[in-house]
Structures are given as C-alpha cells and as structure tokens.
Scaffold this motif. Structure first.
Motif, PDB file in Angstrom:
ATOM      1  N   ARG A 172      51.102  48.841  49.422  1.00 59.12           N
ATOM      2  CA  ARG A 172      52.447  48.284  49.233  1.00 59.12           C
ATOM      3  C   ARG A 172      52.310  46.878  48.652  1.00 59.12           C
ATOM      4  NH1 ARG A 172      55.638  47.921  54.596  1.00 59.12           N
ATOM      5  NH2 ARG A 172      54.200  46.205  54.974  1.00 59.12           N
ATOM      6  N   ASP A 217      56.575  51.642  46.169  1.00 60.21           N
ATOM      7  CA  ASP A 217      57.605  50.605  46.153  1.00 60.21           C
ATOM      8  C   ASP A 217      58.923  51.248  46.530  1.00 60.21           C
ATOM      9  OD1 ASP A 217      59.451  50.436  43.285  1.00 60.21           O
ATOM     10  OD2 ASP A 217      57.775  51.829  43.368  1.00 60.21           O
ATOM     11  N   ASP A 250      50.641  43.547  49.716  1.00 63.26           N
ATOM     12  CA  ASP A 250      51.205  43.149  51.006  1.00 63.26           C
ATOM     13  C   ASP A 250      50.470  43.849  52.142  1.00 63.26           C
ATOM     14  OD1 ASP A 250      53.114  42.107  52.937  1.00 63.26           O
ATOM     15  OD2 ASP A 250      53.971  44.124  52.960  1.00 63.26           O
ATOM     16  N   ARG A 293      50.081  53.456  44.879  1.00 63.02           N
ATOM     17  CA  ARG A 293      50.870  52.229  44.977  1.00 63.02           C
ATOM     18  C   ARG A 293      52.325  52.652  45.148  1.00 63.02           C
ATOM     19  NH1 ARG A 293      48.587  47.809  40.620  1.00 63.02           N
ATOM     20  NH2 ARG A 293      46.513  47.624  41.537  1.00 63.02           N
ATOM     21  N   VAL A 345      59.284  51.998  51.683  1.00 64.40           N
ATOM     22  CA  VAL A 345      57.965  51.421  51.951  1.00 64.40           C
ATOM     23  C   VAL A 345      57.969  50.488  53.159  1.00 64.40           C
ATOM     24  CG1 VAL A 345      57.232  51.675  49.557  1.00 64.40           C
ATOM     25  CG2 VAL A 345      58.150  49.477  50.333  1.00 64.40           C
ATOM     26  N   GLY A 346      59.142  50.147  53.648  1.00 65.01           N
ATOM     27  CA  GLY A 346      59.240  49.353  54.868  1.00 65.01           C
ATOM     28  C   GLY A 346      59.002  50.187  56.116  1.00 65.01           C
ATOM     29  N   TRP A 401      51.232  40.497  40.445  1.00 64.18           N
ATOM     30  CA  TRP A 401      51.195  41.592  41.415  1.00 64.18           C
ATOM     31  C   TRP A 401      50.221  41.243  42.542  1.00 64.18           C
ATOM     32  CZ3 TRP A 401      48.244  45.233  43.895  1.00 64.18           C
ATOM     33  CH2 TRP A 401      48.933  46.326  44.433  1.00 64.18           C
ATOM     34  N   GLN A 450      58.572  44.507  46.694  1.00 63.20           N
ATOM     35  CA  GLN A 450      58.695  45.927  46.994  1.00 63.20           C
ATOM     36  C   GLN A 450      59.702  46.662  46.123  1.00 63.20           C
ATOM     37  OE1 GLN A 450      59.183  46.230  51.258  1.00 63.20           O
ATOM     38  NE2 GLN A 450      57.386  44.943  51.596  1.00 63.20           N
ATOM     39  N   GLU A 451      60.473  45.979  45.322  1.00 58.50           N
ATOM     40  CA  GLU A 451      61.421  46.626  44.408  1.00 58.50           C
ATOM     41  C   GLU A 451      60.915  46.467  42.983  1.00 58.50           C
ATOM     42  OE1 GLU A 451      63.767  48.615  45.171  1.00 58.50           O
ATOM     43  OE2 GLU A 451      63.861  48.215  47.313  1.00 58.50           O
ATOM     44  N   THR A 452      59.842  47.164  42.672  1.00 57.75           N
ATOM     45  CA  THR A 452      59.185  46.965  41.379  1.00 57.75           C
ATOM     46  C   THR A 452      59.878  47.664  40.214  1.00 57.75           C
ATOM     47  OG1 THR A 452      57.621  48.735  41.895  1.00 57.75           O
ATOM     48  CG2 THR A 452      56.932  46.480  42.383  1.00 57.75           C
TER      49      THR A 452
END
Length: 171
Positions: A104, A81, A139, A79, A85-86, A136, A108-110
């Motif tokens: 992902r 973040d 994506d 997993r 991750v983009g 959670w 995305q900013e976990t």
C-alpha cells in the motif's frame, strides 16, 4: 465491515459471490447472479462479513492469474490503492490468497493522482517520469502467511461457490 469480520477467526465455510449483474472477467457469464454459499446454523453475521471481504481478494486472484496467463509475466507483488486498502484484514487476506506481497502506498488514491500527473506531464509541469516515481512511497507491506494447502483449499471452495452462481437466469 472489518470490525464485524474480525469477530470470527475464518469464514466458517461461507462464500459470497457478488455477481449482481453477472460475472465478468475471467468468466463472462452475464446470466450469473450473486450467491451466499456454505451457510450452516453456526454461520453468523461475522462469517458473512468476512466472506464479503474475502470475495474481493478471490476475484483479484482470478484476475492476476488471467493476466499472468495472457502476458506470461509473473507478478512479484501487488500494489494496491483506493478505499478498500484501509481494511487491514482484507489486505492481509489478499497477500495470503495471492501468495504475494501486497504493498500500500502512502498516497492511497493513486487513480486521481495519476490523472493529475498525466496532465502535469502534458503541460511540462513535471520534468519527467523519474520525478513522478520519486514521489511514490510505501506505507505498509503485507506478507503471505498461509501454507499452500490452506490457500488452495479456500480457493477451491471459492471456485465451487462461483459455479453455483452460473446460469441463474434462464435464456
């Protein structure tokens, strides 16, 4: 970076080792320094950009292997973040080099979210961990596509490049 890295089909044998202030886990070599290895007259900026992205995935594989060795727990998926991750190319390469699914989340900013959740739990704003787990969601998931010989050939070359960074600074 992804746009430039996509101008080539592979790294062209170019490897980037970002040991700007040494190599830490799992090497612990403070006298290592960053290197670009495998340059030929055919290598171009796309190959270098791709090598830079791939370095992140190689380093992640090294850490996953070290953690699995120490914990005796096999990682089923990764997993991810944060800002990187983009990068779709990087995420696919991460899945390929790990031979694991890379997942992902929607958020995305976990790291920041985790801090907020911890604070909320501390003051009883949330009912418990189940409430947080329900927030959670996936994506995107990348599945590995490399065959074993290709994956191991690339990783072997990465390890070779890493050794070239060792002992750059003399005591």
């Amino acid at each position: 970076m992804e746009v430039l890295a996509r101008t080539v089909n592979d790294n062209g044998g170019v490897y980037f080792v970002p040991a700007f202030s040494g190599l830490y886990a799992p090497y612990w070599k403070e006298n290592a320094r960053g290197v670009i290895a495998g340059l030929t007259r055919y290598a171009n900026k796309g190959h270098i950009a791709r090598a830079v992205l791939e370095a992140t995935a190689f380093q992640t594989r090294e850490m996953v292997e070290a953690m699995q060795k120490d914990s005796h727990i096999e990682l089923a998926s990764l997993r991810v973040d944060g800002g990187m991750v983009g990068n779709e190319l990087l995420m696919q390469f991460q899945a390929d080099i790990l031979n694991r699914e890379v997942v992902r989340p929607v958020i995305q900013e976990t790291t920041a979210l985790g801090a907020a959740y911890a604070a909320g739990l501390a003051v009883k704003f949330f009912s418990g961990l189940e409430e947080l787990r329900a927030n959670w969601a996936v994506d995107h998931t990348w599945k590995p596509h490399f065959d074993e010989p290709e994956r191991e050939k690339l990783y072997k070359q990465w390890k070779k490049a890493v050794t070239r960074s060792f002992d750059w600074i003399e005591p």
